[in-house]
Design an enzyme around this catalytic site. Structure first.
Site, PDB file in Angstrom:
ATOM      1  N   THR A  96      11.311  -9.143  -7.662  1.00 32.25           N
ATOM      2  CA  THR A  96      12.009  -8.374  -8.689  1.00 32.25           C
ATOM      3  C   THR A  96      11.285  -8.388 -10.035  1.00 32.25           C
ATOM      4  O   THR A  96      11.650  -7.640 -10.940  1.00 32.25           O
ATOM      5  CB  THR A  96      13.430  -8.957  -8.901  1.00 32.25           C
ATOM      6  OG1 THR A  96      13.288 -10.376  -9.073  1.00 32.25           O
ATOM      7  CG2 THR A  96      14.316  -8.679  -7.704  1.00 32.25           C
TER       8      THR A  96
ATOM      9  N   VAL B  13       5.197  -8.572 -11.712  1.00 33.41           N
ATOM     10  CA  VAL B  13       4.114  -8.555 -10.722  1.00 33.41           C
ATOM     11  C   VAL B  13       4.677  -8.186  -9.345  1.00 33.41           C
ATOM     12  O   VAL B  13       4.071  -7.413  -8.599  1.00 33.41           O
ATOM     13  CB  VAL B  13       3.387  -9.918 -10.695  1.00 33.41           C
ATOM     14  CG1 VAL B  13       2.327  -9.950  -9.606  1.00 33.41           C
ATOM     15  CG2 VAL B  13       2.755 -10.208 -12.058  1.00 33.41           C
TER      16      VAL B  13
ATOM     17  N   SER C  93      19.432 -12.851  -7.963  1.00 31.56           N
ATOM     18  CA  SER C  93      19.215 -11.560  -7.285  1.00 31.56           C
ATOM     19  C   SER C  93      19.556 -11.622  -5.800  1.00 31.56           C
ATOM     20  O   SER C  93      19.777 -10.580  -5.172  1.00 31.56           O
ATOM     21  CB  SER C  93      17.737 -11.144  -7.422  1.00 31.56           C
ATOM     22  OG  SER C  93      17.348 -11.105  -8.765  1.00 31.56           O
TER      23      SER C  93
ATOM     24  N   CYS D  58      -4.979 -13.881 -15.306  1.00 34.11           N
ATOM     25  CA  CYS D  58      -5.359 -12.463 -15.476  1.00 34.11           C
ATOM     26  C   CYS D  58      -6.412 -12.261 -16.577  1.00 34.11           C
ATOM     27  O   CYS D  58      -7.248 -11.357 -16.481  1.00 34.11           O
ATOM     28  CB  CYS D  58      -4.131 -11.618 -15.767  1.00 34.11           C
ATOM     29  SG  CYS D  58      -3.041 -12.329 -17.006  1.00 34.11           S
TER      30      CYS D  58
ATOM     31  N   GLY E 265       1.546  -8.885 -19.409  1.00 35.23           N
ATOM     32  CA  GLY E 265       1.068 -10.192 -18.958  1.00 35.23           C
ATOM     33  C   GLY E 265       2.100 -11.280 -19.150  1.00 35.23           C
ATOM     34  O   GLY E 265       2.002 -12.358 -18.565  1.00 35.23           O
TER      35      GLY E 265
ATOM     36  N   GLU F 138      -2.797 -20.475 -22.385  1.00 34.43           N
ATOM     37  CA  GLU F 138      -3.763 -19.472 -21.924  1.00 34.43           C
ATOM     38  C   GLU F 138      -5.213 -19.852 -22.251  1.00 34.43           C
ATOM     39  O   GLU F 138      -6.124 -19.616 -21.460  1.00 34.43           O
ATOM     40  CB  GLU F 138      -3.411 -18.126 -22.575  1.00 34.43           C
ATOM     41  CG  GLU F 138      -3.907 -16.923 -21.824  1.00 34.43           C
ATOM     42  CD  GLU F 138      -3.008 -16.549 -20.637  1.00 34.43           C
ATOM     43  OE1 GLU F 138      -2.121 -17.352 -20.277  1.00 34.43           O
ATOM     44  OE2 GLU F 138      -3.223 -15.474 -20.074  1.00 34.43           O
TER      45      GLU F 138
ATOM     46  N   LYS G 199      -6.554 -22.250 -19.738  1.00 31.58           N
ATOM     47  CA  LYS G 199      -6.851 -21.599 -18.452  1.00 31.58           C
ATOM     48  C   LYS G 199      -8.158 -20.820 -18.559  1.00 31.58           C
ATOM     49  O   LYS G 199      -9.022 -20.878 -17.679  1.00 31.58           O
ATOM     50  CB  LYS G 199      -5.716 -20.633 -18.074  1.00 31.58           C
ATOM     51  CG  LYS G 199      -4.418 -21.318 -17.724  1.00 31.58           C
ATOM     52  CD  LYS G 199      -3.336 -20.280 -17.439  1.00 31.58           C
ATOM     53  CE  LYS G 199      -1.963 -20.919 -17.376  1.00 31.58           C
ATOM     54  NZ  LYS G 199      -0.873 -19.956 -17.484  1.00 31.58           N
TER      55      LYS G 199
ATOM     56  N   ARG H  78      -1.931 -11.898 -28.151  1.00 28.76           N
ATOM     57  CA  ARG H  78      -1.070 -10.884 -27.507  1.00 28.76           C
ATOM     58  C   ARG H  78      -1.013  -9.676 -28.443  1.00 28.76           C
ATOM     59  O   ARG H  78      -0.745  -9.818 -29.639  1.00 28.76           O
ATOM     60  CB  ARG H  78       0.328 -11.461 -27.314  1.00 28.76           C
ATOM     61  CG  ARG H  78       1.258 -10.592 -26.517  1.00 28.76           C
ATOM     62  CD  ARG H  78       1.014 -10.607 -25.033  1.00 28.76           C
ATOM     63  NE  ARG H  78       1.354 -11.860 -24.394  1.00 28.76           N
ATOM     64  CZ  ARG H  78       0.935 -12.197 -23.160  1.00 28.76           C
ATOM     65  NH1 ARG H  78       0.156 -11.376 -22.474  1.00 28.76           N
ATOM     66  NH2 ARG H  78       1.283 -13.347 -22.630  1.00 28.76           N
TER      67      ARG H  78
ATOM     68  N   HIS I 170      -5.896  -5.937 -20.297  1.00 33.03           N
ATOM     69  CA  HIS I 170      -6.387  -6.998 -21.166  1.00 33.03           C
ATOM     70  C   HIS I 170      -7.818  -6.672 -21.598  1.00 33.03           C
ATOM     71  O   HIS I 170      -8.672  -6.339 -20.760  1.00 33.03           O
ATOM     72  CB  HIS I 170      -6.433  -8.341 -20.430  1.00 33.03           C
ATOM     73  CG  HIS I 170      -5.092  -8.954 -20.178  1.00 33.03           C
ATOM     74  ND1 HIS I 170      -3.915  -8.466 -20.685  1.00 33.03           N
ATOM     75  CD2 HIS I 170      -4.755 -10.070 -19.463  1.00 33.03           C
ATOM     76  CE1 HIS I 170      -2.903  -9.246 -20.287  1.00 33.03           C
ATOM     77  NE2 HIS I 170      -3.393 -10.217 -19.549  1.00 33.03           N
TER      78      HIS I 170
ATOM     79  N   THR J  25      -2.101  -6.179 -14.597  1.00 32.11           N
ATOM     80  CA  THR J  25      -1.134  -6.284 -13.495  1.00 32.11           C
ATOM     81  C   THR J  25      -1.687  -5.674 -12.204  1.00 32.11           C
ATOM     82  O   THR J  25      -1.059  -5.794 -11.153  1.00 32.11           O
ATOM     83  CB  THR J  25       0.247  -5.661 -13.833  1.00 32.11           C
ATOM     84  OG1 THR J  25       0.079  -4.290 -14.175  1.00 32.11           O
ATOM     85  CG2 THR J  25       0.903  -6.413 -14.968  1.00 32.11           C
TER      86      THR J  25
HETATM   87  P1  NAP Z   1       8.581 -12.126 -14.199  1.00 31.99           P
HETATM   88  O1  NAP Z   1       8.554 -10.670 -14.498  1.00 31.99           O
HETATM   89  O2  NAP Z   1       9.320 -13.030 -15.136  1.00 31.99           O
HETATM   90  O3  NAP Z   1       9.223 -12.307 -12.707  1.00 31.99           O
HETATM   91  C1  NAP Z   1       9.562 -13.586 -12.219  1.00 31.99           C
HETATM   92  C2  NAP Z   1      10.045 -13.548 -10.765  1.00 31.99           C
HETATM   93  O4  NAP Z   1      10.366 -14.899 -10.373  1.00 31.99           O
HETATM   94  C3  NAP Z   1      11.351 -12.738 -10.574  1.00 31.99           C
HETATM   95  O5  NAP Z   1      11.326 -12.121  -9.313  1.00 31.99           O
HETATM   96  C4  NAP Z   1      12.429 -13.817 -10.614  1.00 31.99           C
HETATM   97  O6  NAP Z   1      13.611 -13.474  -9.909  1.00 31.99           O
HETATM   98  C5  NAP Z   1      11.731 -14.954  -9.909  1.00 31.99           C
HETATM   99  N1  NAP Z   1      12.347 -16.231 -10.268  1.00 31.99           N
HETATM  100  C6  NAP Z   1      12.621 -16.699 -11.511  1.00 31.99           C
HETATM  101  N2  NAP Z   1      13.268 -17.894 -11.436  1.00 31.99           N
HETATM  102  C7  NAP Z   1      13.387 -18.168 -10.105  1.00 31.99           C
HETATM  103  C8  NAP Z   1      13.998 -19.232  -9.376  1.00 31.99           C
HETATM  104  N3  NAP Z   1      14.593 -20.264  -9.994  1.00 31.99           N
HETATM  105  N4  NAP Z   1      13.928 -19.199  -8.035  1.00 31.99           N
HETATM  106  C9  NAP Z   1      13.334 -18.171  -7.379  1.00 31.99           C
HETATM  107  N5  NAP Z   1      12.781 -17.111  -8.018  1.00 31.99           N
HETATM  108  C10 NAP Z   1      12.798 -17.119  -9.373  1.00 31.99           C
HETATM  109  O7  NAP Z   1       7.122 -12.748 -14.064  1.00 31.99           O
HETATM  110  P2  NAP Z   1       5.728 -11.978 -13.727  1.00 31.99           P
HETATM  111  O8  NAP Z   1       5.051 -11.507 -14.951  1.00 31.99           O
HETATM  112  O9  NAP Z   1       5.998 -11.024 -12.623  1.00 31.99           O
HETATM  113  O10 NAP Z   1       4.828 -13.185 -13.200  1.00 31.99           O
HETATM  114  C11 NAP Z   1       4.991 -13.720 -11.904  1.00 31.99           C
HETATM  115  C12 NAP Z   1       3.900 -14.772 -11.656  1.00 31.99           C
HETATM  116  O11 NAP Z   1       2.625 -14.147 -11.697  1.00 31.99           O
HETATM  117  C13 NAP Z   1       3.889 -15.871 -12.729  1.00 31.99           C
HETATM  118  O12 NAP Z   1       3.600 -17.101 -12.115  1.00 31.99           O
HETATM  119  C14 NAP Z   1       2.771 -15.435 -13.669  1.00 31.99           C
HETATM  120  O13 NAP Z   1       2.187 -16.520 -14.328  1.00 31.99           O
HETATM  121  C15 NAP Z   1       1.800 -14.783 -12.690  1.00 31.99           C
HETATM  122  N6  NAP Z   1       0.929 -13.751 -13.250  1.00 31.99           N
HETATM  123  C16 NAP Z   1       1.420 -12.729 -14.003  1.00 31.99           C
HETATM  124  C17 NAP Z   1       0.532 -11.742 -14.491  1.00 31.99           C
HETATM  125  C18 NAP Z   1       1.001 -10.558 -15.321  1.00 31.99           C
HETATM  126  O14 NAP Z   1       0.129  -9.773 -15.745  1.00 31.99           O
HETATM  127  N7  NAP Z   1       2.294 -10.369 -15.559  1.00 31.99           N
HETATM  128  C19 NAP Z   1      -0.799 -11.817 -14.188  1.00 31.99           C
HETATM  129  C20 NAP Z   1      -1.297 -12.862 -13.393  1.00 31.99           C
HETATM  130  C21 NAP Z   1      -0.406 -13.816 -12.933  1.00 31.99           C
HETATM  131  P3  NAP Z   1      14.916 -12.853 -10.662  1.00 31.99           P
HETATM  132  O15 NAP Z   1      14.563 -11.422 -10.992  1.00 31.99           O
HETATM  133  O16 NAP Z   1      15.963 -12.956  -9.622  1.00 31.99           O
HETATM  134  O17 NAP Z   1      15.153 -13.681 -11.871  1.00 31.99           O
END
Ligand code: NAP
Length: 366
Positions: free
Chosen positions: A12, A15, A40, A157, A189, A211, A214, A245, A252, A342
């Site tokens: 959801t 990513v 969810s 990323c 991000g 960041e 990393k 940011r 990026h 992304t």
């Molecule tokens: P996000 O939009 O905050 O989405 C987080 C996801 O994790 C949602 O599906 C959420 O579900 C789920 N979640 C949160 N708490 C949870 C729990 N307690 N148990 C099970 N599921 C849970 O984050 P995002 O940007 O997509 O990033 C996801 C991952 O990819 C992160 O580890 C991030 O560091 C990494 N990442 C992101 C990017 C980027 O550009 N955004 C790039 C590289 C890596 P609900 O909707 O139900 O809360």
């Protein structure tokens, strides 16, 4: 060819949504399982993301009516999918334990999360650079007693903006001693809802928690080698980074200055550097992986490029776009690089990792 069924953990989120869109009509993989937080779980996917579907087109039909499961219970995925993409955002230790639980159930995990990036026997893949690190997977399975499951991860990323040009130079015989990197990172991000609009509009935030560490460390693992039971990190280049940011949705950008570890008369000219980048091709291109860009590095010559809005979709969002290559008065050369955070930096980079794993036989006996 029968498609391999795949699940998305964190389906959801920012990513996770990208995964669902990018896997629609994928030639090898089909999304059959979606999981997220207990908030969810139990809802139809289309209802769970109703007010926060961020991708500019409809939710793919095949996924819209799947029921979201609780990602915290790995056993629920058994029989529903052969492997999972992990796009979870929760505590590091929780993600690490959860990814291991899926692998222990015999379900390989291709992860975007940072939790396992520094696990010694987990490969951190950019397929153009370190596909040789796949050799560690057998050892990882032996360490845990896993027979089918394993974990492979993607780097942060922000690194995707400059790792490819850096590696291309090193591979061509031009080792790099030191680099200074300043990133200008898009708001996507930070996930959804991410940084507040009050912080972002008309503003730049000169800090992204964790960041810089990393950015400075992960490149050394990626450039490392499999040695015995672990991946041995490279010792160069030394990187100093500042991560910011900026009010951009996707893409990026990084400004990079680098110094070669070579005597003056052996350092490459700007023309030679451009030749190395333009001719760069590697394993994903040789294997013709479905998500591989034809050109992993694209060099632009306009004085005002690359720009996120104009250049992030280059090669379906999988290219590193470079511009403004010029001499540096402090180090040797400097340039500006851009990648889609992304796509290459998250979901499509994860899909490319899975394509590499499949092409190398890691999904053969699932
Ligand atoms: P996000 O939009 O905050 O989405 C987080 C996801 O994790 C949602 O599906 C959420 O579900 C789920 N979640 C949160 N708490 C949870 C729990 N307690 N148990 C099970 N599921 C849970 O984050 P995002 O940007 O997509 O990033 C996801 C991952 O990819 C992160 O580890 C991030 O560091 C990494 N990442 C992101 C990017 C980027 O550009 N955004 C790039 C590289 C890596 P609900 O909707 O139900 O809360």
């Amino acid at each position: 060819m029968e498609k391999i069924s795949v699940g998305i953990l964190g389906a959801t989120g920012m990513v996770g949504q990208r995964y669902i869109k990018l896997l629609d009509n994928h030639p090898w993989f089909e999304v059959t399982y979606v999981a997220a937080s207990p908030r969810s779980a139990g809802k139809l996917y289309k209802d769970a993301v109703a007010s926060r579907w961020l991708i500019g087109s409809d939710i793919p039909q095949g996924v819209a009516n799947l029921t979201v499961q609780d990602a915290n219970d790995a056993s629920l995925a058994l029989g529903k999918c052969k492997f999972v993409f992990s796009a979870l955002e929760m505590g590091k230790e929780e993600i690490k334990a959860l990814e291991e639980a899926y692998a222990a159930e015999g379900i390989p995990v291709v992860s975007n999360a940072s939790a396992n990036r520094w696990t010694d026997d987990v490969p951190m893949l950019i397929p153009e650079i370190n596909s040789a690190h796949l050799d560690i997977i057998k050892k990882q399975q032996a360490h845990h007693g896993w027979d089918k499951g394993f974990i492979a991860v993607k780097p942060n990323c922000s690194l995707q903006t400059y790792m490819m040009p850096l590696y291309a130079l090193i591979r061509a015989g031009y080792p790099v001693k030191r680099m200074i990197v300043t990133t200008l990172q898009a708001v996507s991000g930070a996930g959804y809802p991410g940084v507040s609009s009050f912080d972002m509009i008309d503003n730049i935030v000169p800090y992204i928690g964790g960041e810089e560490e990393k950015t400075e460390r992960e490149c050394l693992k990626i450039l490392g080698t499999v040695s015995g039971e672990k991946i041995q990190n490279a010792t160069a280049p030394v990187v100093s980074s500042t991560c910011t940011r900026v009010p951009v949705i996707d893409g990026h950008t990084a400004t990079v200055s680098l110094e070669f570890d070579l005597p003056e008369d052996k350092k490459p000219s700007l023309e030679e550097i451009e030749r190395v980048w333009t001719e760069f091709s590697s394993v994903p291109q040789e294997l013709k992986l479905p998500s591989a860009p034809d050109h992993a590095i694209v060099v632009r010559h306009e004085e005002n490029r690359p720009q996120p809005r104009r250049d992030r979709e280059t090669e379906k969002g999988m290219a590193c776009v470079i511009g403004r290559l010029r001499k540096c008065n402090v180090f040797d050369v400097k340039f500006v690089a851009l990648s889609h955070n992304t796509k290459r930096g998250a979901a499509l980079g994860g899909i490319l990792n899975a394509e590499l794993l499949k092409a190398k036989g890691f999904f053969d006996n699932l």
